[in-house]
Design a protein around this motif. Structure first.
Motif, PDB file in Angstrom:
ATOM      1  N   ALA A   1       0.837  -1.205   0.000  1.00 40.19           N
ATOM      2  CA  ALA A   1       0.000   0.000   0.000  1.00 40.19           C
ATOM      3  C   ALA A   1       0.871   1.253   0.000  1.00 40.19           C
ATOM      4  O   ALA A   1       0.573   2.231  -0.696  1.00 40.19           O
ATOM      5  CB  ALA A   1      -0.923  -0.019   1.218  1.00 40.19           C
TER       6      ALA A   1
ATOM      7  N   ASN B   1       9.571   3.446   8.278  1.00 37.73           N
ATOM      8  CA  ASN B   1       9.132   2.045   8.420  1.00 37.73           C
ATOM      9  C   ASN B   1       9.907   1.331   9.504  1.00 37.73           C
ATOM     10  O   ASN B   1      11.048   1.683   9.806  1.00 37.73           O
ATOM     11  CB  ASN B   1       9.321   1.307   7.084  1.00 37.73           C
ATOM     12  N   ARG B   2       9.236   0.339  10.123  1.00 35.82           N
ATOM     13  CA  ARG B   2       9.910  -0.474  11.146  1.00 35.82           C
ATOM     14  C   ARG B   2      11.153  -1.115  10.547  1.00 35.82           C
ATOM     15  O   ARG B   2      12.235  -1.027  11.090  1.00 35.82           O
ATOM     16  CB  ARG B   2       8.927  -1.547  11.660  1.00 35.82           C
TER      17      ARG B   2
ATOM     18  N   ARG C   1      13.413  -2.149   4.084  1.00 38.41           N
ATOM     19  CA  ARG C   1      12.259  -2.161   3.172  1.00 38.41           C
ATOM     20  C   ARG C   1      11.938  -0.736   2.691  1.00 38.41           C
ATOM     21  O   ARG C   1      11.566  -0.530   1.542  1.00 38.41           O
ATOM     22  CB  ARG C   1      11.065  -2.771   3.908  1.00 38.41           C
TER      23      ARG C   1
HETATM   24  P1  NDP Z   1       1.894  -5.087   3.910  1.00 43.44           P
HETATM   25  O1  NDP Z   1       1.788  -6.335   4.705  1.00 43.44           O
HETATM   26  O2  NDP Z   1       2.495  -5.134   2.552  1.00 43.44           O
HETATM   27  O3  NDP Z   1       2.711  -3.982   4.772  1.00 43.44           O
HETATM   28  C1  NDP Z   1       2.430  -3.803   6.127  1.00 43.44           C
HETATM   29  C2  NDP Z   1       3.142  -2.558   6.633  1.00 43.44           C
HETATM   30  O4  NDP Z   1       2.798  -2.388   8.014  1.00 43.44           O
HETATM   31  C3  NDP Z   1       4.671  -2.647   6.580  1.00 43.44           C
HETATM   32  O5  NDP Z   1       5.205  -1.369   6.403  1.00 43.44           O
HETATM   33  C4  NDP Z   1       5.005  -3.188   7.980  1.00 43.44           C
HETATM   34  O6  NDP Z   1       6.311  -2.865   8.422  1.00 43.44           O
HETATM   35  C5  NDP Z   1       4.004  -2.435   8.813  1.00 43.44           C
HETATM   36  N1  NDP Z   1       3.752  -3.149  10.072  1.00 43.44           N
HETATM   37  C6  NDP Z   1       2.992  -4.260  10.236  1.00 43.44           C
HETATM   38  N2  NDP Z   1       3.008  -4.639  11.538  1.00 43.44           N
HETATM   39  C7  NDP Z   1       3.796  -3.731  12.186  1.00 43.44           C
HETATM   40  C8  NDP Z   1       4.197  -3.574  13.541  1.00 43.44           C
HETATM   41  N3  NDP Z   1       3.786  -4.424  14.513  1.00 43.44           N
HETATM   42  N4  NDP Z   1       4.996  -2.520  13.862  1.00 43.44           N
HETATM   43  C9  NDP Z   1       5.416  -1.642  12.913  1.00 43.44           C
HETATM   44  N5  NDP Z   1       5.077  -1.751  11.613  1.00 43.44           N
HETATM   45  C10 NDP Z   1       4.264  -2.783  11.251  1.00 43.44           C
HETATM   46  O7  NDP Z   1       0.404  -4.504   3.857  1.00 43.44           O
HETATM   47  P2  NDP Z   1      -0.211  -3.502   2.786  1.00 43.44           P
HETATM   48  O8  NDP Z   1       0.833  -2.497   2.471  1.00 43.44           O
HETATM   49  O9  NDP Z   1      -0.827  -4.251   1.689  1.00 43.44           O
HETATM   50  O10 NDP Z   1      -1.415  -2.827   3.611  1.00 43.44           O
HETATM   51  C11 NDP Z   1      -1.183  -1.915   4.664  1.00 43.44           C
HETATM   52  C12 NDP Z   1      -2.521  -1.407   5.190  1.00 43.44           C
HETATM   53  O11 NDP Z   1      -3.169  -0.634   4.180  1.00 43.44           O
HETATM   54  C13 NDP Z   1      -3.493  -2.515   5.565  1.00 43.44           C
HETATM   55  O12 NDP Z   1      -4.155  -2.151   6.771  1.00 43.44           O
HETATM   56  C14 NDP Z   1      -4.485  -2.530   4.437  1.00 43.44           C
HETATM   57  O13 NDP Z   1      -5.775  -2.961   4.836  1.00 43.44           O
HETATM   58  C15 NDP Z   1      -4.511  -1.054   4.054  1.00 43.44           C
HETATM   59  N6  NDP Z   1      -4.920  -0.861   2.662  1.00 43.44           N
HETATM   60  C16 NDP Z   1      -6.016  -0.081   2.437  1.00 43.44           C
HETATM   61  C17 NDP Z   1      -6.443   0.138   1.153  1.00 43.44           C
HETATM   62  C18 NDP Z   1      -7.649   0.982   0.941  1.00 43.44           C
HETATM   63  O14 NDP Z   1      -8.242   0.881  -0.143  1.00 43.44           O
HETATM   64  N7  NDP Z   1      -8.028   1.808   1.888  1.00 43.44           N
HETATM   65  C19 NDP Z   1      -5.754  -0.445  -0.004  1.00 43.44           C
HETATM   66  C20 NDP Z   1      -4.586  -1.238   0.339  1.00 43.44           C
HETATM   67  C21 NDP Z   1      -4.214  -1.435   1.639  1.00 43.44           C
HETATM   68  P3  NDP Z   1       7.542  -3.868   8.104  1.00 43.44           P
HETATM   69  O15 NDP Z   1       7.922  -3.630   6.665  1.00 43.44           O
HETATM   70  O16 NDP Z   1       8.593  -3.452   9.055  1.00 43.44           O
HETATM   71  O17 NDP Z   1       7.025  -5.263   8.339  1.00 43.44           O
END
Ligand code: NDP
Length: 276
Positions: A130, A150-151, A155
């Motif tokens: 996203a 980002n954490r 990445r």
């Molecule tokens: P990804 O799994 O590809 O990425 C997740 C992101 O969240 C990464 O940057 C990850 O960091 C971070 N993250 C997850 N857990 C933690 C944590 N405990 N602490 C810190 N950082 C964390 O997911 P997407 O990018 O596909 O989706 C992200 C969000 O966007 C979701 O909630 C999704 O529902 C929403 N979304 C909404 C859309 C809309 O139409 N409104 C469309 C697409 C997505 P790290 O890299 O360090 O793991």
């Protein structure tokens, strides 16, 4: 009668059928749209059937990256983002596109006209799929500065290298120093989503004129948006992005460009309230 669907694994909670069936009814079209649970080992066969049994589909987790390899061609956005979320077929073959970028930009354009006025200085939290769509969209609007926080720093660096533009990778520890200059703050992590840990950041020092938006839409009013509103910031929730990203797919499958109306938004809001 044309048929389209959304595929994912799992897919139970998808709101896409509500959106597309609303538009089918609104335009009096004889089409159908449903959701289908496709396991990873069934994706090849499913995509191979597009154009025969089905006009196309939306693609969600975990198939967005794999789908990119299975279609005959992809658009520039899908290539840059590295994921396909919309597939359709025509005489030339099976095509893949990424409409999250359009969804993100159109949501802000509709909810906060003029949000991209220069200088656009963004802080994007997250570096997943996203966030890639968000950063690509911000670059396309000429952003003067994009800090990707980002954490996993690696990445964020990878995203920055892949997409270029005026972006840089940052750690959460740098956030406090980045907020005073930001004109836009975007949560593109999954933090704050129902069932996930909260996004625990302080907005102290955030530029008072900054727009704050969250891609998470369950809940609709995330703690980030609540605390931004309490500080007097304009906020935009993530539901509009979901609605707007659906527009191009509907147009490809059913031949009519639909509109994101307040009535459609209310329908999906009601479903979120009922099911979450
Ligand atoms: P990804 O799994 O590809 O990425 C997740 C992101 O969240 C990464 O940057 C990850 O960091 C971070 N993250 C997850 N857990 C933690 C944590 N405990 N602490 C810190 N950082 C964390 O997911 P997407 O990018 O596909 O989706 C992200 C969000 O966007 C979701 O909630 C999704 O529902 C929403 N979304 C909404 C859309 C809309 O139409 N409104 C469309 C697409 C997505 P790290 O890299 O360090 O793991």
């Amino acid at each position: 009668m044309k048929h389209a669907c959304v595929i994912g694994w799992p897919i139970k909670h998808s709101r896409s059928p509500i959106i597309h069936n609303y538009w089918l009814k609104q335009h009096g079209l004889a089409g159908a749209y449903d959701k289908r649970e496709i396991a990873p080992d069934g994706l090849n066969d499913f995509v191979a059937a597009i154009g025969r049994e089905i006009a196309g589909c939306n693609v969600t987790v975990p198939h967005k990256e794999k789908a990119l390899e299975l279609v005959d061609d992809i658009d520039e956005t899908a290539r840059a983002v590295g994921a396909v979320n919309t597939i359709w077929a025509d005489a030339k073959g099976v095509h893949g596109a990424n409409t999250d970028v359009e969804g993100f930009l159109s949501n802000l354009d509709q909810a906060a006209p003029g949000w991209d006025r220069a200088p656009l200085k963004a802080v994007v939290l997250g570096a997943g799929g996203a966030a890639r769509a968000v950063v690509f969209g911000l670059i396309s609007r000429g952003a003067a500065d994009i800090a990707i926080v980002n954490r996993s720093f690696e990445r964020a660096e990878e995203l920055m290298k892949d997409l270029g533009g005026k972006s840089r990778a940052a750690h959460f520890g740098e956030l406090r120093a980045l907020l005073p200059d930001a004109t836009l703050l975007v949560n593109a992590t999954s933090l704050g989503m129902q069932g996930k840990p909260p996004l625990e950041i302080s907005l102290d020092g955030l530029n008072p004129k900054a727009l704050v938006t969250d891609l998470v839409y369950v809940p609709l009013k995330t703690p980030l948006l609540e605390s931004a509103e309490a500080r007097g910031h304009k906020t935009v929730d993530g539901l509009g992005m979901l609605l707007h990203q659906a527009v191009p797919g509907f147009e490809k499958w059913f031949g009519v460009r639909p509109k994101v109306t307040p009535e459609l938004r209310r329908l999906v809001e009601d479903d979120i309230a009922r099911t979450s």
